[in-house]
Design a protein around this motif. Structure first.
Motif, PDB file in Angstrom:
ATOM      1  N   TYR A 122       4.909   1.421  -9.048  1.00  0.00           N
ATOM      2  CA  TYR A 122       4.191   1.295  -7.770  1.00  0.00           C
ATOM      3  C   TYR A 122       4.935   1.996  -6.644  1.00  0.00           C
ATOM      4  CZ  TYR A 122       0.635  -1.935  -9.419  1.00  0.00           C
ATOM      5  OH  TYR A 122      -0.433  -2.492 -10.060  1.00  0.00           O
ATOM      6  N   LYS A 123       6.259   2.086  -6.798  1.00  0.00           N
ATOM      7  CA  LYS A 123       7.015   2.724  -5.717  1.00  0.00           C
ATOM      8  C   LYS A 123       6.642   4.194  -5.569  1.00  0.00           C
ATOM      9  CE  LYS A 123      11.444   3.346  -3.588  1.00  0.00           C
ATOM     10  NZ  LYS A 123      12.898   3.347  -3.671  1.00  0.00           N
ATOM     11  N   VAL A 124       6.227   4.831  -6.662  1.00  0.00           N
ATOM     12  CA  VAL A 124       5.815   6.228  -6.549  1.00  0.00           C
ATOM     13  C   VAL A 124       4.298   6.361  -6.407  1.00  0.00           C
ATOM     14  CG1 VAL A 124       7.867   7.178  -7.646  1.00  0.00           C
ATOM     15  CG2 VAL A 124       5.935   6.521  -9.069  1.00  0.00           C
ATOM     16  N   THR A 125       3.704   5.396  -5.718  1.00  0.00           N
ATOM     17  CA  THR A 125       2.298   5.484  -5.330  1.00  0.00           C
ATOM     18  C   THR A 125       2.250   5.204  -3.826  1.00  0.00           C
ATOM     19  OG1 THR A 125       1.779   3.146  -5.530  1.00  0.00           O
ATOM     20  CG2 THR A 125       1.620   4.436  -7.540  1.00  0.00           C
ATOM     21  N   PRO A 126       1.113   5.456  -3.184  1.00  0.00           N
ATOM     22  CA  PRO A 126       1.073   5.230  -1.728  1.00  0.00           C
ATOM     23  C   PRO A 126       0.923   3.761  -1.332  1.00  0.00           C
ATOM     24  CG  PRO A 126      -0.874   6.460  -2.484  1.00  0.00           C
ATOM     25  CD  PRO A 126      -0.101   6.110  -3.694  1.00  0.00           C
ATOM     26  N   THR A 127       1.231   2.842  -2.206  1.00  0.00           N
ATOM     27  CA  THR A 127       1.019   1.442  -1.861  1.00  0.00           C
ATOM     28  C   THR A 127       2.270   0.843  -1.198  1.00  0.00           C
ATOM     29  OG1 THR A 127       0.133  -0.604  -2.709  1.00  0.00           O
ATOM     30  CG2 THR A 127       1.820   0.424  -4.034  1.00  0.00           C
ATOM     31  N   SER A 128       2.085  -0.304  -0.521  1.00  0.00           N
ATOM     32  CA  SER A 128       3.221  -0.917   0.170  1.00  0.00           C
ATOM     33  C   SER A 128       3.524  -2.279  -0.423  1.00  0.00           C
ATOM     34  CB  SER A 128       2.889  -1.091   1.645  1.00  0.00           C
ATOM     35  OG  SER A 128       1.815  -1.997   1.770  1.00  0.00           O
ATOM     36  N   PRO A 129       4.775  -2.740  -0.283  1.00  0.00           N
ATOM     37  CA  PRO A 129       5.110  -4.071  -0.803  1.00  0.00           C
ATOM     38  C   PRO A 129       4.194  -5.152  -0.228  1.00  0.00           C
ATOM     39  CG  PRO A 129       7.095  -2.946  -0.099  1.00  0.00           C
ATOM     40  CD  PRO A 129       5.944  -2.069   0.298  1.00  0.00           C
ATOM     41  N   PHE A 149       1.134  -5.033   0.667  1.00  0.00           N
ATOM     42  CA  PHE A 149      -0.171  -5.016   0.004  1.00  0.00           C
ATOM     43  C   PHE A 149      -0.087  -5.735  -1.348  1.00  0.00           C
ATOM     44  CE2 PHE A 149      -2.852  -2.953  -3.221  1.00  0.00           C
ATOM     45  CZ  PHE A 149      -4.106  -3.270  -2.731  1.00  0.00           C
ATOM     46  N   PHE A 175       3.347  10.246  -1.776  1.00  0.00           N
ATOM     47  CA  PHE A 175       2.856   9.866  -3.099  1.00  0.00           C
ATOM     48  C   PHE A 175       1.338   9.769  -3.174  1.00  0.00           C
ATOM     49  CE2 PHE A 175       7.353   8.819  -3.618  1.00  0.00           C
ATOM     50  CZ  PHE A 175       7.585   9.575  -4.752  1.00  0.00           C
ATOM     51  N   LYS A 218      -9.835  -1.593  -2.261  1.00  0.00           N
ATOM     52  CA  LYS A 218      -8.632  -1.457  -3.063  1.00  0.00           C
ATOM     53  C   LYS A 218      -8.024  -2.834  -3.338  1.00  0.00           C
ATOM     54  CE  LYS A 218      -4.367  -0.166  -0.748  1.00  0.00           C
ATOM     55  NZ  LYS A 218      -3.539   0.856  -0.126  1.00  0.00           N
ATOM     56  N   CYS A 224      -7.382   2.928  -7.641  1.00  0.00           N
ATOM     57  CA  CYS A 224      -7.757   2.301  -6.372  1.00  0.00           C
ATOM     58  C   CYS A 224      -6.699   2.490  -5.290  1.00  0.00           C
ATOM     59  CB  CYS A 224      -8.083   0.822  -6.570  1.00  0.00           C
ATOM     60  SG  CYS A 224      -6.641  -0.232  -6.767  1.00  0.00           S
ATOM     61  N   ARG A 232       7.324   8.048   2.160  1.00  0.00           N
ATOM     62  CA  ARG A 232       6.929   7.675   0.805  1.00  0.00           C
ATOM     63  C   ARG A 232       5.419   7.615   0.608  1.00  0.00           C
ATOM     64  NH1 ARG A 232       5.762   3.383  -2.194  1.00  0.00           N
ATOM     65  NH2 ARG A 232       5.689   2.018  -0.393  1.00  0.00           N
ATOM     66  N   LYS A 233       4.758   6.864   1.489  1.00  0.00           N
ATOM     67  CA  LYS A 233       3.314   6.661   1.304  1.00  0.00           C
ATOM     68  C   LYS A 233       2.530   7.955   1.403  1.00  0.00           C
ATOM     69  CE  LYS A 233       2.743   2.002   3.070  1.00  0.00           C
ATOM     70  NZ  LYS A 233       2.022   1.268   4.115  1.00  0.00           N
ATOM     71  N   TYR A 268      -5.373   5.302  -4.393  1.00  0.00           N
ATOM     72  CA  TYR A 268      -5.429   6.632  -3.773  1.00  0.00           C
ATOM     73  C   TYR A 268      -6.728   6.842  -3.016  1.00  0.00           C
ATOM     74  CZ  TYR A 268      -1.534   7.330  -6.900  1.00  0.00           C
ATOM     75  OH  TYR A 268      -0.340   7.200  -7.542  1.00  0.00           O
TER      76      TYR A 268
END
Lengths: 242, 247
Positions: free
Chosen positions: B90-97, B99, A76, B3, A103, A72-73, A105
Motif C-alpha cells: 500500500y505504501k507504493v500506492t497513492p493511498t494514505s494511512p 484512509f 504512486f 474507493k 479503486c 508519495r501520493k 487510482y
C-alpha cells in the motif's frame, strides 16, 4: 531525452555493512532498464531505496521529477510496483485483490483486460493462495499495471514462470514499451534482459561493474553472448578481490 | 467515497470468511444475553427499582462486540497486514494511512452495530425489556465508546513491533476488559473492591456511560466517564496516526 528516473549517490548499509554504495542511475522516458547481479548483490535493496520503502543512507531519487518520500501520493498515482515477494490477505480472491488495487487510482486500467492478456481471465474467482507460483507472479505484474502507470518497477520479473509464460510476459511488456511505458526491472535471466532491456547495470558488492547498453556490455567483454559477458563482468572482480 | 466502499466491501468479506469476528463479536454477545436472560429473567435491578436487571445490562451487553473488534480484531488485522507486507504494497500506492485506518475501523463499527441490534432485539423480544432512555444520547455515547476503544486497538496495532507482540498485548487488554469491565460479568454483582479495580478499565467507564444513557439518567452524573473515554480517544488515536508504520 527526458529523464524519467534519476538517481544519484544512493547508498545504504545494514549494520555497518555496505549493501549499495554511491549508485547513480538515469533512465530515459520509454526506456527499459535492467538491474542485474547475483543474489545478495543489492538489487532489491536498490529498488526499495528508490521507491522509498527503505530509507537510503544518502543520495537523491527523482521519479518523474518527484521525490518518492515527499511526493508519495502524487508519484504512486503514476507508478506501478511489483515486489519480489507477493503479499496479499488470506482468503482473498483474484478479482477482489484487483478491485482493491484499482479503486486506489484515479484512472485505473481495466483489470479484466489485463488478466485476459496475462492468461488469468479464468482465475478471477479463484483464491490468490490457490494460484500456482507462476500465476501469482503474473497476477502481481497485473497489479503493477493496474494504475495505468508511466513507470513500472518489476523486481525479479519472471522468476517462477515457465518458458511459455515468460514469452507471454515479454510480449505484453514489449507492447507496453511501444506505448511509451518506462520499465525498471531486475532479473536473473540474460535471454530476457537481451530481449527487453535497452540498458543494464550489473551490480556486484553494492556497486556497478558495468552500466550501459546491452550491446556495449557484450562488446567490452571477450564474448559474443550477454550471459557470458555477464559472468565475465562479475567474475573478473571476484578474482581481483582475492 | 466510492474507493472507501470498494475497500470496505472486500475487507468485510475477508473478515466474514475469517470467522473469528462472527464468533467473538456476533455469537458471543447473543450467548451472553441468553445466559443473563436465563439467570435474571425479569427481576428488577434491585428491590424497588423501576427497571429490570436486564434493562440495566443492555449497555454492557452491547459492548462485547466493541471490545472484541476494538482491542482484538483491529490490532491483529493491522499487525497481520504489516507482517504479511501488505502495508508495504500500500505504501507504493497513492493511498494514505488514515484512509486505510478508516476502512478498518468501519469494519468493526459494522460488527458493533450488528451486535447492538441483535442484543437489543433479543432483550426486547424474549425478555420483555424496554428502552427508557434517550436514543440520541445512547447513540452518541455508543459512538464515543466505539471510537475510544477502537483507538486503543489502532494504537496497539500501529506500534506493536510484530504480530506476536500485538497478539499478546491484545489478549492482555481483551480478556480482563471482557470479564471485569462488566461486559460479561455484571459490574453490579461484583464486590466493592473489585468494582474499584474495574473502574480503571476504560470499558468500565464506557459501560457506565451507556447504562446511564439507556436508562435515561442525566448524563451530568457520568461526565467523568465521558471525559475518560474522550481522553482515550484523543491520546490513543493521536499516537496511532502519528506513529503508523507501513513496515
Amino acid at each position: 531525452m527526458e529523464e524519467t528516473i534519476k538517481i544519484s549517490g544512493l547508498s545504504k548499509s545494514y549494520a555497518g555493512r555496505k549493501v549499495i554504495e554511491n549508485l547513480c542511475i538515469s533512465v530515459a522516458a520509454g526506456e527499459v532498464y535492467g538491474l542485474l547481479g547475483a543474489n545478495g548483490a543489492g538489487k532489491s535493496t536498490t529498488i526499495e531505496c528508490i521507491l522509498g520503502t527503505r530509507k537510503a543512507d544518502s543520495g537523491t531519487v527523482r521519479i518523474l521529477g518527484l521525490n518518492p518520500e515527499k511526493n508519495r501520493k502524487q508519484l504512486f498515482e503514476q507508478v506501478g510496483v511489483q515486489f519480489q515477494e507477493s503479499n496479499y490477505p488470506d482468503k482473498i480472491k483474484v478479482r477482489e485483490l484487483c478491485e482493491e488495487t484499482a479503486c486506489l487510482y484515479r484512472q485505473p486500467s481495466d483489470y479484466g483486460e489485463l488478466l485476459q492478456k496475462f492468461g488469468l481471465a479464468d482465475k478471477k474467482d479463484a483464491l490468490v493462495s490457490e494460484l500456482s507460483g507462476g500465476q501469482k507472479q503474473k497476477l502481481f505484474i497485473v497489479l503493477a499495471l493496474i494504475p495505468n502507470p508511466k513507470v513500472v518497477f518489476l523486481d525479479e520479473l519472471t522468476t517462477g514462470l515457465d518458458t511459455k509464460a515468460r514469452r507471454g510476459v515479454w510480449k505484453s511488456l514489449q507492447e507496453l514499451k511501444e506505448q511509451g511505458l518506462t520499465i525498471f526491472l531486475s532479473s536473473h535471466f540474460m535471454d530476457e534482459v537481451e530481449i527487453l532491456c535497452d540498458r543494464i547495470g550489473i551490480l556486484k558488492d553494492g556497486g556497478f561493474v558495468f552500466e550501459g547498453a546491452v550491446q556495449e556490455a557484450v562488446a567490452i567483454s571477450p564474448y559474443e553472448k550477454l550471459e557470458d559477458a555477464y559472468l565475465w563482468f562479475t567474475k573478473e572482480e571476484e578474482s581481483g578481490d582475492e | 467515497m466510492n474507493k472507501f466502499f470498494t475497500m470496505l466491501k472486500t475487507e468485510l468479506r475477508l473478515s466474514f470468511r475469517g470467522m473469528d469476528m462472527i464468533i467473538f463479536a456476533l455469537c458471543m454477545p447473543v450467548a451472553v444475553t441468553v445466559i443473563w436472560g436465563a439467570v435474571y429473567g425479569n427481576k428488577p435491578a434491585f428491590s424497588g427499582a423501576e427497571y429490570s436487571f436486564l434493562e440495566q445490562s443492555f449497555g454492557a451487553l452491547s459492548t462485547i462486540a466493541v471490545c472484541a473488534g476494538g482491542v482484538m480484531g483491529l490490532p491483529l488485522l493491522i499487525a497481520d497486514y504489516r507482517n504479511k507486507k501488505i502495508l508495504k504494497r500500500y505504501k507504493v500506492t497513492p493511498t494514505s494511512p488514515s484512509f486505510l485506518l478508516a476502512v478498518w475501523v468501519a469494519i468493526y463499527v459494522i460488527y458493533s452495530l450488528l451486535s447492538l441490534l441483535l442484543v437489543f432485539g433479543m432483550l426486547s423480544l424474549f425478555f420483555g425489556c424496554r428502552f427508557s432512555g434517550s436514543l440520541g444520547n445512547f447513540l452518541w455515547a455508543y459512538l464515543l465508546v466505539m471510537l475510544s476503544m477502537f483507538s486503543i486497538g489502532l494504537m496497539v496495532g500501529g506500534i506493536a513491533p510484530d504480530l506476536k507482540t500485538a497478539s499478546v498485548i491484545a489478549s492482555i487488554l481483551y480478556f480482563p476488559m471482557l470479564i471485569f469491565s462488566g461486559a460479561t460479568l455484571p459490574y453490579e454483582v461484583m464486590p466493592r473492591t473489585l468494582q474499584r479495580a474495574a473502574d480503571f478499565l476504560p470499558l468500565t467507564q464506557g459501560i457506565k456511560l451507556l447504562k446511564a444513557a439507556s436508562l435515561g439518567f442525566p448524563l451530568e452524573a457520568v461526565w467523568n466517564s465521558v471525559a475518560i473515554m474522550s481522553a482515550f480517544l484523543i491520546i490513543c488515536g493521536g499516537i496511532a496516526v502519528r506513529f503508523f508504520r507501513w513496515e
